[in-house]
Design a protein around this motif. Structure first.
Motif, PDB file in Angstrom:
ATOM      1  N   PRO A 126       0.830  -1.209   0.000  1.00 57.47           N
ATOM      2  CA  PRO A 126       0.000   0.000   0.000  1.00 57.47           C
ATOM      3  C   PRO A 126       0.864   1.259   0.000  1.00 57.47           C
ATOM      4  O   PRO A 126       1.850   1.337   0.744  1.00 57.47           O
ATOM      5  CB  PRO A 126      -0.788  -0.120   1.308  1.00 57.47           C
ATOM      6  N   PRO A 127       0.528   2.255  -0.812  1.00 56.16           N
ATOM      7  CA  PRO A 127       1.351   3.472  -0.874  1.00 56.16           C
ATOM      8  C   PRO A 127       1.433   4.200   0.455  1.00 56.16           C
ATOM      9  O   PRO A 127       2.460   4.802   0.779  1.00 56.16           O
ATOM     10  CB  PRO A 127       0.647   4.315  -1.941  1.00 56.16           C
ATOM     11  N   GLY A 128       0.359   4.161   1.235  1.00 53.53           N
ATOM     12  CA  GLY A 128       0.386   4.834   2.532  1.00 53.53           C
ATOM     13  C   GLY A 128       1.407   4.217   3.468  1.00 53.53           C
ATOM     14  O   GLY A 128       2.107   4.932   4.200  1.00 53.53           O
ATOM     15  N   ILE A 129       1.507   2.892   3.478  1.00 56.37           N
ATOM     16  CA  ILE A 129       2.482   2.199   4.313  1.00 56.37           C
ATOM     17  C   ILE A 129       3.893   2.542   3.866  1.00 56.37           C
ATOM     18  O   ILE A 129       4.798   2.784   4.691  1.00 56.37           O
ATOM     19  CB  ILE A 129       2.256   0.671   4.260  1.00 56.37           C
ATOM     20  N   LEU A 130       4.129   2.566   2.557  1.00 55.09           N
ATOM     21  CA  LEU A 130       5.448   2.923   2.047  1.00 55.09           C
ATOM     22  C   LEU A 130       5.833   4.337   2.470  1.00 55.09           C
ATOM     23  O   LEU A 130       6.974   4.594   2.879  1.00 55.09           O
ATOM     24  CB  LEU A 130       5.467   2.808   0.518  1.00 55.09           C
ATOM     25  N   LEU A 131       4.885   5.251   2.377  1.00 52.26           N
ATOM     26  CA  LEU A 131       5.164   6.631   2.777  1.00 52.26           C
ATOM     27  C   LEU A 131       5.357   6.735   4.292  1.00 52.26           C
ATOM     28  O   LEU A 131       6.196   7.499   4.764  1.00 52.26           O
ATOM     29  CB  LEU A 131       4.032   7.554   2.327  1.00 52.26           C
ATOM     30  N   TRP A 132       4.587   5.961   5.069  1.00 51.47           N
ATOM     31  CA  TRP A 132       4.721   5.987   6.528  1.00 51.47           C
ATOM     32  C   TRP A 132       6.119   5.535   6.948  1.00 51.47           C
ATOM     33  O   TRP A 132       6.721   6.125   7.849  1.00 51.47           O
ATOM     34  CB  TRP A 132       3.656   5.094   7.150  1.00 51.47           C
ATOM     35  N   ARG A 133       6.635   4.514   6.283  1.00 56.84           N
ATOM     36  CA  ARG A 133       7.995   4.069   6.580  1.00 56.84           C
ATOM     37  C   ARG A 133       9.001   5.182   6.305  1.00 56.84           C
ATOM     38  O   ARG A 133       9.878   5.456   7.134  1.00 56.84           O
ATOM     39  CB  ARG A 133       8.354   2.838   5.727  1.00 56.84           C
ATOM     40  N   SER A 134       8.861   5.822   5.160  1.00 54.60           N
ATOM     41  CA  SER A 134       9.792   6.896   4.800  1.00 54.60           C
ATOM     42  C   SER A 134       9.631   8.103   5.717  1.00 54.60           C
ATOM     43  O   SER A 134      10.620   8.749   6.087  1.00 54.60           O
ATOM     44  CB  SER A 134       9.564   7.314   3.342  1.00 54.60           C
ATOM     45  N   LEU A 135       8.393   8.395   6.085  1.00 54.47           N
ATOM     46  CA  LEU A 135       8.139   9.534   6.965  1.00 54.47           C
ATOM     47  C   LEU A 135       8.724   9.294   8.349  1.00 54.47           C
ATOM     48  O   LEU A 135       9.289  10.210   8.970  1.00 54.47           O
ATOM     49  CB  LEU A 135       6.636   9.789   7.059  1.00 54.47           C
ATOM     50  N   LEU A 136       8.601   8.058   8.855  1.00 52.39           N
ATOM     51  CA  LEU A 136       9.229   7.730  10.139  1.00 52.39           C
ATOM     52  C   LEU A 136      10.751   7.867  10.045  1.00 52.39           C
ATOM     53  O   LEU A 136      11.403   8.339  10.979  1.00 52.39           O
ATOM     54  CB  LEU A 136       8.860   6.306  10.563  1.00 52.39           C
ATOM     55  N   HIS A 137      11.311   7.428   8.920  1.00 53.20           N
ATOM     56  CA  HIS A 137      12.737   7.650   8.667  1.00 53.20           C
ATOM     57  C   HIS A 137      13.085   9.125   8.820  1.00 53.20           C
ATOM     58  O   HIS A 137      14.000   9.496   9.556  1.00 53.20           O
ATOM     59  CB  HIS A 137      13.056   7.242   7.216  1.00 53.20           C
ATOM     60  N   TRP A 138      12.359   9.942   8.080  1.00 56.34           N
ATOM     61  CA  TRP A 138      12.672  11.369   7.978  1.00 56.34           C
ATOM     62  C   TRP A 138      12.532  12.058   9.334  1.00 56.34           C
ATOM     63  O   TRP A 138      13.392  12.849   9.733  1.00 56.34           O
ATOM     64  CB  TRP A 138      11.746  12.011   6.941  1.00 56.34           C
ATOM     65  N   LEU A 139      11.450  11.754  10.049  1.00 55.66           N
ATOM     66  CA  LEU A 139      11.250  12.336  11.377  1.00 55.66           C
ATOM     67  C   LEU A 139      12.288  11.802  12.361  1.00 55.66           C
ATOM     68  O   LEU A 139      12.776  12.539  13.228  1.00 55.66           O
ATOM     69  CB  LEU A 139       9.837  12.020  11.877  1.00 55.66           C
ATOM     70  N   GLY A 140      12.622  10.511  12.227  1.00 57.04           N
ATOM     71  CA  GLY A 140      13.669   9.946  13.071  1.00 57.04           C
ATOM     72  C   GLY A 140      15.003  10.622  12.850  1.00 57.04           C
ATOM     73  O   GLY A 140      15.761  10.850  13.805  1.00 57.04           O
ATOM     74  N   GLY A 141      15.295  10.976  11.601  1.00 52.71           N
ATOM     75  CA  GLY A 141      16.537  11.691  11.307  1.00 52.71           C
ATOM     76  C   GLY A 141      16.600  13.042  11.997  1.00 52.71           C
ATOM     77  O   GLY A 141      17.647  13.442  12.522  1.00 52.71           O
ATOM     78  N   ILE A 142      15.474  13.754  12.020  1.00 52.76           N
ATOM     79  CA  ILE A 142      15.427  15.045  12.724  1.00 52.76           C
ATOM     80  C   ILE A 142      15.709  14.830  14.214  1.00 52.76           C
ATOM     81  O   ILE A 142      16.502  15.561  14.831  1.00 52.76           O
ATOM     82  CB  ILE A 142      14.054  15.715  12.533  1.00 52.76           C
ATOM     83  N   GLY A 143      15.069  13.810  14.789  1.00 49.35           N
ATOM     84  CA  GLY A 143      15.284  13.531  16.201  1.00 49.35           C
ATOM     85  C   GLY A 143      16.709  13.135  16.512  1.00 49.35           C
ATOM     86  O   GLY A 143      17.271  13.533  17.541  1.00 49.35           O
ATOM     87  N   ILE A 144      17.333  12.373  15.615  1.00 53.85           N
ATOM     88  CA  ILE A 144      18.702  11.920  15.823  1.00 53.85           C
ATOM     89  C   ILE A 144      19.664  13.102  15.829  1.00 53.85           C
ATOM     90  O   ILE A 144      20.536  13.217  16.699  1.00 53.85           O
ATOM     91  CB  ILE A 144      19.100  10.918  14.721  1.00 53.85           C
ATOM     92  N   VAL A 145      19.522  13.996  14.868  1.00 50.23           N
ATOM     93  CA  VAL A 145      20.404  15.157  14.816  1.00 50.23           C
ATOM     94  C   VAL A 145      20.171  16.062  16.017  1.00 50.23           C
ATOM     95  O   VAL A 145      21.113  16.596  16.607  1.00 50.23           O
ATOM     96  CB  VAL A 145      20.211  15.934  13.499  1.00 50.23           C
ATOM     97  N   ALA A 146      18.905  16.232  16.397  1.00 49.95           N
ATOM     98  CA  ALA A 146      18.600  17.055  17.565  1.00 49.95           C
ATOM     99  C   ALA A 146      19.237  16.477  18.822  1.00 49.95           C
ATOM    100  O   ALA A 146      19.788  17.214  19.654  1.00 49.95           O
ATOM    101  CB  ALA A 146      17.088  17.169  17.751  1.00 49.95           C
ATOM    102  N   LEU A 147      19.181  15.157  18.973  1.00 47.04           N
ATOM    103  CA  LEU A 147      19.837  14.516  20.113  1.00 47.04           C
ATOM    104  C   LEU A 147      21.334  14.766  20.083  1.00 47.04           C
ATOM    105  O   LEU A 147      21.950  15.087  21.109  1.00 47.04           O
ATOM    106  CB  LEU A 147      19.573  13.010  20.099  1.00 47.04           C
ATOM    107  N   GLY A 148      21.935  14.604  18.913  1.00 49.97           N
ATOM    108  CA  GLY A 148      23.373  14.790  18.785  1.00 49.97           C
ATOM    109  C   GLY A 148      23.811  16.222  19.017  1.00 49.97           C
ATOM    110  O   GLY A 148      24.900  16.474  19.540  1.00 49.97           O
ATOM    111  N   LEU A 149      22.956  17.173  18.654  1.00 52.66           N
ATOM    112  CA  LEU A 149      23.317  18.582  18.785  1.00 52.66           C
ATOM    113  C   LEU A 149      23.101  19.118  20.193  1.00 52.66           C
ATOM    114  O   LEU A 149      23.927  19.876  20.710  1.00 52.66           O
ATOM    115  CB  LEU A 149      22.490  19.428  17.799  1.00 52.66           C
ATOM    116  N   PHE A 150      21.990  18.739  20.822  1.00 55.13           N
ATOM    117  CA  PHE A 150      21.583  19.429  22.039  1.00 55.13           C
ATOM    118  C   PHE A 150      21.559  18.572  23.300  1.00 55.13           C
ATOM    119  O   PHE A 150      21.716  19.097  24.397  1.00 55.13           O
ATOM    120  CB  PHE A 150      20.185  20.035  21.846  1.00 55.13           C
TER     121      PHE A 150
END
Length: 484
Positions: A126-150
């Motif tokens: 399903p396209p929604g599931i594929l996008l959800w996986r990528s969106l979790l990736h993308w949001l996780g990346g923001i969280g990872i950098v924020a953790l590393g920075l602050f």
């Protein structure tokens, strides 16, 4: 521990849960657009998660406590646990018929930007599931950098630490205020994602594929919309584009911000950048030459696939252009050991990271000098800066713990009936947040769909341990942490 700390940590986690609930509406709209019935799954998941999060946030509302190290450790662990559980809800309710172990594994793999998957048949998912996986990736990346920075520097367990490694300290801030720095980070992160998506689309990907692969690339996650990953597109131009963006996003984001926003070339002098790029180039050329000589592949093709393969492993992204385990034993050995290495600190990449290897190497060299000249003054340096003994101790503690966890996890996997190669490779690829391992089961041509539920729980734990710099998780397991 003060009860106020628990209350505040739960309140912050519940608030973040509401944001993830809102994010679920994006794949719901995508499913509606493509006419897939799974839009109901995301709508229901959003309502359940959002409702529970709002109730929890309201029940735990209180004035913010003083931020201390115990609060930091507890909050980081709680946030990633909540992200993982919330992210698993749509997977369990989707038409893919995933049990809790598989849904949790897929969610943890996404939010930690690991890229290992238990889903087969991605081309028809399903396209929604594929996008959800990528969106979790993308949001996780923001969280990872924020953790590393602050956060990680304050906890002294990873990130940029306290020794001015990435121009993050108060004496050399890229911006005067954290708010300005945060806005610049979001601007750069979103900007690189947009440019990457446009580039992929211009080189032949569909718009849907381009958006998904761009989010996975910038987060160095590796989830694809096709079982064959980048090999599906059969394009050397896309391989070179992917190599560029994966390498770029393996560099410290604080330095990218200083360079891209302020135009300061001196920011690129961070020693870890030179070390990371050096072994990326050397490994790629060696692999290309071997592939050309061993398999008779035209050198320009061998070079493109080699650079893509090395960059996807070192950046811990996890895309695949070919099954590189078929190239020969030298490539398999290189891929296995590169899995340990990772990218730079302050990026979305995982692994041990280049700055730790620099400190370990200089510590060993200084120790040898000390044996020759015991009365001399010898300091461990990172570039032109002296490394604090506490930082040295933390780096060696991380290194030893990392290897111990790998050994423990590999033995545990072997006890569950898996061969040594699969066990050792699956655990280190989870701990380093790389994605695919080596071997016929978890290699680039396979996935984790045949792994048993107990092993998936173990690997999910390893992914979280690796993403949170290991010590951040282990410290809350000590009895001393819970004492007032």
């Amino acid at each position: 521990m003060n009860a106020t700390i628990y209350r505040s940590a739960i309140n912050i986690a519940a608030t973040c849960g509401m944001y993830l609930a809102a994010a679920m509406l994006v794949p719901a709209f995508v499913d509606v657009y493509y006419g897939h019935k799974d839009w109901q799954v995301f709508l229901l998941s959003s309502a359940l998660v959002g409702g529970l999060s709002m109730i929890t946030a309201a029940a735990t509302r209180a004035g913010p406590p003083p931020f201390n190290k115990k609060m930091g450790f507890l909050l980081v662990n709680l946030l990633w646990l909540v992200f993982s559980l919330v992210g698993a809800v749509p997977f369990m309710m989707s038409s893919l018929d995933m049990d809790f172990a598989k849904a949790l594994f897929e969610s943890v793999s996404a939010i930690t930007t690991t890229g290992s998957t238990v889903i087969s048949g991605l081309d028809n998912a399903p396209p929604g599931i594929l996008l959800w996986r990528s969106l979790l990736h993308w949001l996780g990346g923001i969280g990872i950098v924020a953790l590393g920075l602050f956060v990680m520097p304050y906890l002294r367990v990873g990130g940029m630490s306290f020794f001015k490694m990435e121009s993050s300290d108060t004496n050399d801030k890229p911006f005067a205020r954290i708010a300005s720095f945060t806005r610049a980070f979001v601007l750069v992160y979103v900007g690189i994602t947009v440019v990457c998506a446009i580039t992929y689309a211009a080189l032949g990907m569909s718009r849907f594929d381009a958006v998904n692969h761009a989010m996975a690339t910038v987060a160095t996650g590796g989830f694809s919309t096709h079982d064959a990953s980048f090999g599906y597109f059969n394009s050397l131009s896309l391989l070179w584009a992917g190599t560029f963006f994966m390498t770029l996003c393996s560099l410290p984001f604080s330095i990218l911000i200083v360079f891209l926003v302020r135009g300061r070339l001196d920011a690129l002098r961070d020693p870890q950048i030179g070390v990371f790029l050096s072994y990326l180039v050397l490994f790629s050329i060696a692999m290309a030459i071997y592939h050309r000589m061993q398999n008779g592949v035209p050198f320009h093709e061998a070079l493109a696939h080699a650079f893509f393969t090395v960059s996807t492993i070192l950046s811990t992204t996890g895309f695949a252009s070919e099954d590189y385990t078929l190239w020969g034993p030298f490539v398999v050995a290189m891929a296995f050991f590169m899995t340990f290495m990772g990218g730079c600190s302050g990026s979305t990449a995982g692994g041990m990271k280049a700055y730790r290897f620099i400190i370990i190497f200089n510590s060993i060299r200084t120790g040898l000098y000390k044996l020759i000249y015991p009365n001399g003054i010898h300091t461990v340096r990172y570039g032109r800066m002296t490394v604090d003994p506490d930082v040295q101790r933390t780096v060696f503690l991380f290194f030893a713990t990392y290897l111990m966890l790998w050994v423990f996890g590999s033995v545990a996997m072997a006890a569950m009936g898996y061969d040594l190669l699969t066990s050792a490779s699956a655990v280190i690829t989870a701990l380093s947040n790389v994605g695919p391992g080596v071997g016929p089961i978890v290699g680039p041509a396979g996935n984790f769909s045949t792994i048993s539920d107990p092993a998936l729980y173990l690997l999910s734990l390893m992914m979280l341990l690796g993403r949170l710099e290991v010590l951040t998780v282990l410290v809350i397991l000590t009895p001393l942490f819970w004492k007032s």
